[in-house]
Design an enzyme around this catalytic site. Structure first.
Site, PDB file in Angstrom:
ATOM      1  N   ASN A   9      31.639  36.019  39.390  1.00 56.58           N
ATOM      2  CA  ASN A   9      32.982  36.217  38.841  1.00 56.58           C
ATOM      3  C   ASN A   9      33.964  36.149  40.000  1.00 56.58           C
ATOM      4  O   ASN A   9      34.045  37.076  40.798  1.00 56.58           O
ATOM      5  CB  ASN A   9      33.043  37.583  38.135  1.00 56.58           C
ATOM      6  N   LYS A  11      37.084  36.290  39.876  1.00 57.59           N
ATOM      7  CA  LYS A  11      38.325  37.055  39.656  1.00 57.59           C
ATOM      8  C   LYS A  11      39.524  36.175  40.044  1.00 57.59           C
ATOM      9  O   LYS A  11      39.482  34.975  39.825  1.00 57.59           O
ATOM     10  CB  LYS A  11      38.268  38.391  40.417  1.00 57.59           C
ATOM     11  N   GLU A 166      28.412  47.315  34.485  1.00 54.06           N
ATOM     12  CA  GLU A 166      29.165  47.372  35.737  1.00 54.06           C
ATOM     13  C   GLU A 166      29.825  48.744  35.871  1.00 54.06           C
ATOM     14  O   GLU A 166      30.926  48.949  35.335  1.00 54.06           O
ATOM     15  CB  GLU A 166      30.252  46.291  35.761  1.00 54.06           C
ATOM     16  N   GLY A 172      33.600  46.393  43.776  1.00 54.81           N
ATOM     17  CA  GLY A 172      34.426  46.162  44.958  1.00 54.81           C
ATOM     18  C   GLY A 172      34.402  47.324  45.925  1.00 54.81           C
ATOM     19  O   GLY A 172      35.266  47.438  46.788  1.00 54.81           O
TER      20      GLY A 172
HETATM   21  P1  13P Z   1      31.985  43.152  43.182  1.00 55.92           P
HETATM   22  O1  13P Z   1      30.656  42.412  43.258  1.00 55.92           O
HETATM   23  O2  13P Z   1      33.024  42.561  44.087  1.00 55.92           O
HETATM   24  O3  13P Z   1      31.785  44.611  43.321  1.00 55.92           O
HETATM   25  O4  13P Z   1      32.540  42.904  41.690  1.00 55.92           O
HETATM   26  C1  13P Z   1      31.705  43.147  40.615  1.00 55.92           C
HETATM   27  C2  13P Z   1      32.352  42.654  39.395  1.00 55.92           C
HETATM   28  O5  13P Z   1      33.312  43.248  38.922  1.00 55.92           O
HETATM   29  C3  13P Z   1      31.849  41.419  38.786  1.00 55.92           C
HETATM   30  O6  13P Z   1      32.406  41.189  37.532  1.00 55.92           O
END
Ligand code: 13P
Length: 246
Positions: A9, A11, A166, A172
């Protein structure tokens, strides 16, 4: 049930150049057939990804969609548009959308329904906040998030789509759930889905997955791969995580 899924992802990250370089690296990689690889790029780059990954064992998806098939919704994207641009998947219920866009369970359920109506495979994200975990509500929150969607759209889609657990506090954060902690929640999710009649469910873990911790997480019996944020932006680390699922 299919094999493991490793999904990236992106983002709201990246540039055209970065996207092209990433796709070129995927093209050079030897992705093993037993792992399904999915990338959720920013919508702006979905066409670019589709053109650059044609013929590769990689599926694409959108990070969001609108529940309506079309209409006066400025800035929104429909499931049909995503499918037309080459998307096969749609995320729904990501905590960043729940938190920053005020998406509630009913809207998430409508988005899962819209994805299905457009022929997309939903990847439903669920997970508790740190406060909720500390208050011993983690399982209840996740159960509520699941129930809202499954009550609205049923369970048949789960054999094609996926659930991503999650925990919000691990996203993050550089901190993952301990493998045993994640496994316990995944077991609960699978049991709950089975009790609703869904036997074949892939439950992915997301939250600070990286190439160092992926193998241990993926070796848990109820963890069927990962939804990777930050570590998916670099093809080398993403492919190392894919390899850890093989
Ligand atoms: P991170 O791997 O950056 O922690 O993000 C996880 C996430 O939200 C994937 O959708």
């Amino acid at each position: 049930m299919g094999g493991a899924i490793v999904a990236g992802n992106w983002k709201m990250h990246g540039t055209k150049q970065r996207a092209l370089r990433f796709c070129q690296a995927l093209g050079r990689a030897d992705i093993r057939a037993e792992v399904e690889v999915v990338v959720f790029p920013p919508m702006a780059y979905l066409s670019l990804f589709a053109a650059a990954t044609g013929g590769l064992a990689v599926e694409l998806g959108a990070q969001d969609l609108h529940p309506l098939p079309e209409g006066p919704r400025t800035g929104d994207i429909s499931g049909a548009m995503i499918a037309e641009l080459g998307g096969r998947w749609a995320l729904a219920g990501h905590s960043e959308r729940r938190i920053h866009h005020g998406e509630d369970d009913a809207l998430v359920a409508a988005k899962v329904g819209a994805a299905l109506a457009a022929g997309l495979k939903p990847m439903l994200c669920v997970g508790e906040t740190l406060e909720q975990r500390q208050a011993n509500q983690a399982e209840a929150v996740v159960a509520r998030q699941l129930r809202a969607v499954l009550d609205a759209v049923g369970v048949a889609w789960l054999s094609q789509g996926a659930i991503a657990y999650e925990p919000v506090w691990a996203i993050g954060a550089g901190v993952t759930a301990a493998p045993g902690q994640a496994e316990a929640m995944h077991g609960m999710i699978r049991e709950w889905a089975a009790s609703q009649g869904a036997q074949a469910v892939r439950v992915l873990y997301g939250g600070s997955v990286n190439q160092e911790n992926a193998a241990e997480l993926f070796s848990q019996p109820n963890i069927n791969g990962g939804l990777v944020g930050g570590a998916s932006l670099d093809a080398g680390s993403f492919l190392a995580i894919v390899a850890a699922a093989g």
